[in-house]
Motif scaffolding. Structure first.
Motif, PDB file in Angstrom:
ATOM      1  N   GLU A 298      61.534   0.607  21.694  1.00 46.97           N
ATOM      2  CA  GLU A 298      61.442   0.502  20.239  1.00 46.97           C
ATOM      3  C   GLU A 298      62.146   1.696  19.614  1.00 46.97           C
ATOM      4  O   GLU A 298      62.355   2.722  20.260  1.00 46.97           O
ATOM      5  CB  GLU A 298      59.984   0.444  19.781  1.00 46.97           C
ATOM      6  N   TYR A 303      55.253   2.162  17.672  1.00 48.76           N
ATOM      7  CA  TYR A 303      53.828   1.918  17.924  1.00 48.76           C
ATOM      8  C   TYR A 303      53.355   2.552  19.232  1.00 48.76           C
ATOM      9  O   TYR A 303      52.191   2.920  19.367  1.00 48.76           O
ATOM     10  CB  TYR A 303      53.547   0.411  17.973  1.00 48.76           C
ATOM     11  N   LYS A 370      49.189  -4.078  18.590  1.00 48.39           N
ATOM     12  CA  LYS A 370      50.551  -4.062  18.058  1.00 48.39           C
ATOM     13  C   LYS A 370      51.595  -3.949  19.160  1.00 48.39           C
ATOM     14  O   LYS A 370      52.636  -4.613  19.110  1.00 48.39           O
ATOM     15  CB  LYS A 370      50.699  -2.920  17.054  1.00 48.39           C
ATOM     16  N   LYS A 373      51.757  -7.353  20.696  1.00 46.64           N
ATOM     17  CA  LYS A 373      52.308  -8.332  19.749  1.00 46.64           C
ATOM     18  C   LYS A 373      53.815  -8.199  19.613  1.00 46.64           C
ATOM     19  O   LYS A 373      54.543  -9.203  19.567  1.00 46.64           O
ATOM     20  CB  LYS A 373      51.648  -8.153  18.375  1.00 46.64           C
ATOM     21  N   TYR A 374      54.305  -6.963  19.561  1.00 38.22           N
ATOM     22  CA  TYR A 374      55.735  -6.744  19.336  1.00 38.22           C
ATOM     23  C   TYR A 374      56.531  -6.543  20.631  1.00 38.22           C
ATOM     24  O   TYR A 374      57.662  -6.067  20.608  1.00 38.22           O
ATOM     25  CB  TYR A 374      55.921  -5.553  18.393  1.00 38.22           C
ATOM     26  N   ASN A 375      55.918  -6.885  21.757  1.00 38.52           N
ATOM     27  CA  ASN A 375      56.606  -6.892  23.057  1.00 38.52           C
ATOM     28  C   ASN A 375      57.181  -5.532  23.455  1.00 38.52           C
ATOM     29  O   ASN A 375      58.238  -5.442  24.089  1.00 38.52           O
ATOM     30  CB  ASN A 375      57.731  -7.949  23.055  1.00 38.52           C
TER      31      ASN A 375
END
Length: 506
Positions: A298, A303, A370, A373-375
């Protein structure tokens, strides 16, 4: 938490003595000049440049100490600076929550932890000043409406749990309440206002600044430059330079544009540059810290960072090539970042290690949902599935987990000497959550040298430059080689408050 009064009464300082992308590599330098003959467009009482933790705390404290005309100038379109996207982690010694949790701590203990991380070159006087007044700064955030999780965390390099974290798990949980408090107190806030240089009196004192209005970051546009007289002086709270690729590469050639960064785009260092040109002493510019909790999956702070910070004490970091642990998961930041960078495949290419946590323990932090969820994080029902996904040798991994669980049981880690207090009864068991780790440039230990009055020291005389104060990451030498996590917010706020008090007493 928001209604707690940590001090019992208001007790102000006494005894003065993750944004994505890389900003422009070489910001245009400001140019200072003599104030003789200058036409003043505006006059203010207290002039603060930068709207992060340090600038906001300075504005509030200056107002409380009697200032009637306080102005904050922010070059970006939004307020809060890099502070708004930091982790929202605030370390303070001897707090009420520590007493509730049975944690024994003191100013001396916190300073000792920081000196150890600083590897012999940290500034003990400044560290002690900050630690002595950290609870007062924390109280300022509570008074403004900041809210914190009802538990403490023990971050890497800290010998005890002493860290609060905002319920929103980022610095905006502090900057937004402080900004609102500033406005309630009548502080004037200006955005798209870029510092263009100091205006200096006959005796070398800072009497004002040149400020470009209607500035649009990263765009080629003129904007109007005005001259602002500062009756009491100028507080520089302009932050670090982690997004200035040319400057950070001059200090460390490995920190190229390809290396990620957790900072906001505006962290480019022009204010620091101009203080150097004025005669400020540069300190420790080559000590640029990378965050060992960051993820390659990311952008920016993301996160995973806060997820990892929370979970490190009861997790195992695994080298995917060997299936074994390779570090103390709560060592100081530099120790861990260096260890992670050594995780390579057989050809020497980067092989980001993994952090394995039991889902039953990780899910207590809000970021766990999170990251899945956002891989940027994964959940596995078995160690076999985990090993297959990351191509980790299964047998050594199973053996390592079993061995580590014995350390949890015995409350002793002979493998890497990890403090197991926060890992008590938290075994590595399925189902697991897993994230990948890889350091990102996070914090600049270097900057201008200040004293415990937050006055900027002159490189020729060693004395304070009259009318010039600085606080926060723009200052250097405080933390030495490696800053401990959660120590930047108290530093920024305490030194911002200190700068305001010094200015109001001058």
């Amino acid at each position: 938490m928001s209604n707690n009064n940590l001090l019992g009464r208001r007790n102000f300082i006494k005894g003065m003595g993750a944004a994505a992308g890389v900003a422009m590599a070489a910001p245009a330098l400001a140019i200072s000049e003599k104030a003789d003959g200058v036409k003043w467009d505006q006059q203010v009482e207290v002039l603060i440049i930068g709207s992060g933790f340090a600038g906001l705390a300075a504005a509030i404290e200056a107002t409380r100490k009697g200032a009637k005309d306080v102005h904050i100038y922010e070059k970006m379109s939004y307020f809060g600076g890099n502070s708004a996207i930091n982790g929202g982690l605030f370390a303070a010694p001897d707090t009420p929550m520590q007493k509730t949790e049975g944690v024994k701590d003191s100013v001396d203990t916190m300073v000792a932890d920081q000196l150890a991380a600083g590897r012999g070159i940290a500034d003990e006087a400044l560290l002690r000043h900050v630690a002595e007044h950290a609870v007062e700064a924390l109280q300022m955030t509570l008074d403004a409406g900041s809210e914190y999780h009802p538990y403490l965390q023990q971050l890497g390099g800290h010998s005890v749990a002493r860290t609060y974290q905002t319920t929103v798990s980022c610095g905006a949980g502090i900057t937004q309440p402080l900004l609102q408090e500033c406005r309630k107190l009548g502080v004037h806030t200006h955005n798209r206002a870029k510092f263009e240089g100091f205006l200096v009196g006959d005796k070398g004192e800072v009497v004002g600044v040149k400020m470009r209005q209607n500035y649009h970051f990263g765009e080629d546009q003129p904007g109007e430059v005005i001259n602002i007289r500062a009756k009491r002086g100028v507080i520089m709270a302009t932050g670090g330079f982690a997004q200035n690729v040319n400057l950070r590469m001059a200090q460390d050639p490995t920190l190229t544009a390809e290396v990620g960064c957790t900072n906001a785009p505006g962290a480019t260092g022009e204010g620091m540059y101009e203080m150097f040109r004025l005669g400020a002493i540069p300190v420790h510019l080559a000590h640029i810290q990378s965050g060992p909790w960051a993820s390659p999956d990311e952008g920016g702070f993301g996160y995973v960072s806060n997820y990892s910070i929370y979970n490190f004490p009861h997790s195992v970091a695994i080298d995917r090539l060997t299936g074994k642990r390779f570090m103390n998961e709560i060592a100081d930041r530099k120790t861990r970042a260096d260890a992670e960078l050594n995780c390579r495949d057989a050809q020497g290419n980067a092989l980001p290690p993994i952090l394995i946590t039991s889902y039953k323990d990780s899910k207590k932090h809000p970021n766990t949902k999170k990251v899945i969820k956002y891989n940027v994080g994964w959940k596995f029902d078995s160690v076999e599935a985990l090993a297959k996904h990351f191509d980790v040798p299964l047998a050594p991994l199973k053996a390592q987990i079993a061995e580590y669980n014995e350390y949890v049981k015995a409350q002793n880690d002979p493998q890497f000497g990890k403090n197991m207090t926060e890992a008590k009864d938290k075994y590595i068991e399925a189902p697991f959550t897993v994230v990948r780790l890889w350091p990102k440039v996070h914090y600049c230990q270097g900057g201008v040298q200040i004293n415990t009055n937050a006055e900027v020291k002159d490189s020729f005389t060693g004395q304070a430059i009259p009318g010039l104060y600085a606080a926060g990451e723009v200052c250097g030498g405080i933390h030495g080689v490696s800053r401990l996590g959660s120590c930047s917010i108290p530093e920024c706020m305490v030194m911002g408050m200190t700068a305001a008090r010094s200015m109001m007493k001058a």
